[in-house]
Design a protein around this motif. Structure first.
Motif, PDB file in Angstrom:
ATOM      1  N   ALA A  41      39.547  55.855  59.213  1.00  0.00           N
ATOM      2  CA  ALA A  41      40.569  56.039  60.240  1.00  0.00           C
ATOM      3  C   ALA A  41      40.769  57.529  60.463  1.00  0.00           C
ATOM      4  O   ALA A  41      40.998  58.270  59.509  1.00  0.00           O
ATOM      5  CB  ALA A  41      41.880  55.383  59.811  1.00  0.00           C
ATOM      6  N   TRP A  42      40.643  57.949  61.701  1.00  0.00           N
ATOM      7  CA  TRP A  42      40.869  59.340  62.098  1.00  0.00           C
ATOM      8  C   TRP A  42      42.209  59.394  62.813  1.00  0.00           C
ATOM      9  O   TRP A  42      42.465  58.624  63.740  1.00  0.00           O
ATOM     10  CB  TRP A  42      39.815  59.801  63.083  1.00  0.00           C
ATOM     11  CG  TRP A  42      38.421  59.920  62.593  1.00  0.00           C
ATOM     12  CD1 TRP A  42      37.722  59.055  61.801  1.00  0.00           C
ATOM     13  CD2 TRP A  42      37.518  60.983  62.915  1.00  0.00           C
ATOM     14  NE1 TRP A  42      36.449  59.517  61.618  1.00  0.00           N
ATOM     15  CE2 TRP A  42      36.298  60.695  62.287  1.00  0.00           C
ATOM     16  CE3 TRP A  42      37.621  62.132  63.681  1.00  0.00           C
ATOM     17  CZ2 TRP A  42      35.187  61.526  62.408  1.00  0.00           C
ATOM     18  CZ3 TRP A  42      36.530  62.966  63.806  1.00  0.00           C
ATOM     19  CH2 TRP A  42      35.319  62.651  63.154  1.00  0.00           C
ATOM     20  N   GLU A  65      36.230  50.006  50.907  1.00  0.00           N
ATOM     21  CA  GLU A  65      36.454  51.445  50.750  1.00  0.00           C
ATOM     22  C   GLU A  65      37.094  51.965  52.018  1.00  0.00           C
ATOM     23  O   GLU A  65      36.928  51.388  53.095  1.00  0.00           O
ATOM     24  CB  GLU A  65      35.167  52.186  50.425  1.00  0.00           C
ATOM     25  CG  GLU A  65      34.054  51.995  51.416  1.00  0.00           C
ATOM     26  CD  GLU A  65      32.747  52.636  50.960  1.00  0.00           C
ATOM     27  OE1 GLU A  65      32.742  53.407  49.994  1.00  0.00           O
ATOM     28  OE2 GLU A  65      31.731  52.360  51.594  1.00  0.00           O
ATOM     29  N   GLY A  66      37.843  53.057  51.859  1.00  0.00           N
ATOM     30  CA  GLY A  66      38.532  53.636  53.001  1.00  0.00           C
ATOM     31  C   GLY A  66      38.392  55.146  53.018  1.00  0.00           C
ATOM     32  O   GLY A  66      38.341  55.786  51.970  1.00  0.00           O
ATOM     33  N   ALA A 101      41.818  63.347  67.123  1.00  0.00           N
ATOM     34  CA  ALA A 101      41.081  62.149  67.536  1.00  0.00           C
ATOM     35  C   ALA A 101      41.730  60.895  66.960  1.00  0.00           C
ATOM     36  O   ALA A 101      42.277  60.910  65.871  1.00  0.00           O
ATOM     37  CB  ALA A 101      39.632  62.241  67.065  1.00  0.00           C
ATOM     38  N   LYS A 102      41.650  59.833  67.726  1.00  0.00           N
ATOM     39  CA  LYS A 102      42.094  58.514  67.280  1.00  0.00           C
ATOM     40  C   LYS A 102      40.861  57.625  67.249  1.00  0.00           C
ATOM     41  O   LYS A 102      40.440  57.077  68.265  1.00  0.00           O
ATOM     42  CB  LYS A 102      43.145  57.924  68.221  1.00  0.00           C
ATOM     43  CG  LYS A 102      44.501  58.588  68.127  1.00  0.00           C
ATOM     44  CD  LYS A 102      44.589  59.710  69.071  1.00  0.00           C
ATOM     45  CE  LYS A 102      46.012  60.275  69.105  1.00  0.00           C
ATOM     46  NZ  LYS A 102      46.055  61.450  69.948  1.00  0.00           N
ATOM     47  N   ILE A 103      40.256  57.520  66.078  1.00  0.00           N
ATOM     48  CA  ILE A 103      38.991  56.816  65.895  1.00  0.00           C
ATOM     49  C   ILE A 103      39.103  55.960  64.647  1.00  0.00           C
ATOM     50  O   ILE A 103      39.783  56.328  63.691  1.00  0.00           O
ATOM     51  CB  ILE A 103      37.817  57.812  65.710  1.00  0.00           C
ATOM     52  CG1 ILE A 103      37.633  58.696  66.941  1.00  0.00           C
ATOM     53  CG2 ILE A 103      36.519  57.092  65.375  1.00  0.00           C
ATOM     54  CD1 ILE A 103      36.613  59.811  66.753  1.00  0.00           C
ATOM     55  N   ALA A 104      38.420  54.837  64.635  1.00  0.00           N
ATOM     56  CA  ALA A 104      38.284  54.035  63.419  1.00  0.00           C
ATOM     57  C   ALA A 104      36.891  53.431  63.397  1.00  0.00           C
ATOM     58  O   ALA A 104      36.307  53.145  64.450  1.00  0.00           O
ATOM     59  CB  ALA A 104      39.334  52.933  63.359  1.00  0.00           C
ATOM     60  N   ASN A 120      47.399  55.426  68.797  1.00  0.00           N
ATOM     61  CA  ASN A 120      47.679  55.937  67.464  1.00  0.00           C
ATOM     62  C   ASN A 120      47.530  54.789  66.474  1.00  0.00           C
ATOM     63  O   ASN A 120      47.448  53.625  66.864  1.00  0.00           O
ATOM     64  CB  ASN A 120      49.101  56.488  67.394  1.00  0.00           C
ATOM     65  CG  ASN A 120      49.287  57.715  68.252  1.00  0.00           C
ATOM     66  OD1 ASN A 120      48.450  58.606  68.269  1.00  0.00           O
ATOM     67  ND2 ASN A 120      50.384  57.762  68.981  1.00  0.00           N
ATOM     68  N   LEU A 121      47.551  55.106  65.182  1.00  0.00           N
ATOM     69  CA  LEU A 121      47.531  54.033  64.191  1.00  0.00           C
ATOM     70  C   LEU A 121      48.754  53.141  64.361  1.00  0.00           C
ATOM     71  O   LEU A 121      48.676  51.934  64.209  1.00  0.00           O
ATOM     72  CB  LEU A 121      47.499  54.611  62.774  1.00  0.00           C
ATOM     73  CG  LEU A 121      46.148  55.093  62.269  1.00  0.00           C
ATOM     74  CD1 LEU A 121      46.303  55.754  60.910  1.00  0.00           C
ATOM     75  CD2 LEU A 121      45.136  53.968  62.199  1.00  0.00           C
TER      76      LEU A 121
END
Length: 170
Positions: A41-42, A65-66, A101-104, A120-121
């Motif tokens: 998660a970014w 894993e995260g 950035a909003k990336i996953a 956003n998260l």
């Protein structure tokens, strides 16, 4: 779930919501379909809810894993939350950089899903945009950048973060 639909090889979608989706919702939707997975998660900042949600998923085996790629400013304002993430996912699971950035990414069940957009998260009751793809060069690019980012200590300097982020190479 109807907005994204089933996660299938080669998926490529574009969604606009009125705030019904957050990035954490999109991650959960993908996890429901791919089974146990690795997640990254970014984000610019993070709240307790997102860490607790992904941590519970780690505890029940849905997240193997995260990785948290987060703006270096969060190391001060989210210190306890980041410590909780590391407690769940390990000392190498947080990478500081200059980030908005909003990336996953979600990788499991033979699928490699990249989520990105304005979301956003956390939930935000505004128009939000989300792109989701499965596989492809875009997923590979994000994973390559994640691998290139070093793990920096909480007390690193702003200059170290700047150099690690490599924004001067843009």
């Amino acid at each position: 779930g109807e907005a994204i639909g089933p996660i299938v090889p080669g998926l490529a979608i574009f969604c606009i919501s009125r705030g019904q989706w957050s990035m954490i919702d999109a991650i959960l939707w993908v996890l429901d379909q791919v089974g146990p997975a690795s997640v990254s998660a970014w984000t610019w900042t993070v709240a307790d809810y997102e860490i607790q949600t992904l941590g519970r998923l780690r505890d029940d085996g849905r997240v193997r894993e995260g990785l948290l790629v987060i703006d270096h400013g969060a190391r001060y304002k989210n210190k306890d939350i980041i410590a909780a993430w590391r407690g769940r996912f390990g000392p190498e699971s947080v990478k500081y950089c200059l980030n908005h950035a909003k990336i996953a990414t979600v990788e499991g069940g033979g699928l490699r899903v990249l989520l990105r957009g304005s979301c956003n998260l956390n939930a935000n009751p505004r128009y939000e945009q989300l792109d989701a793809t499965e596989g492809g060069e875009d997923f590979d690019l994000v994973k390559r950048i994640e691998a290139e980012l070093p793990v920096l200590p909480d007390d690193c300097s702003g200059d170290e973060v700047y150099r690690a982020s490599r924004v001067s190479e843009a």
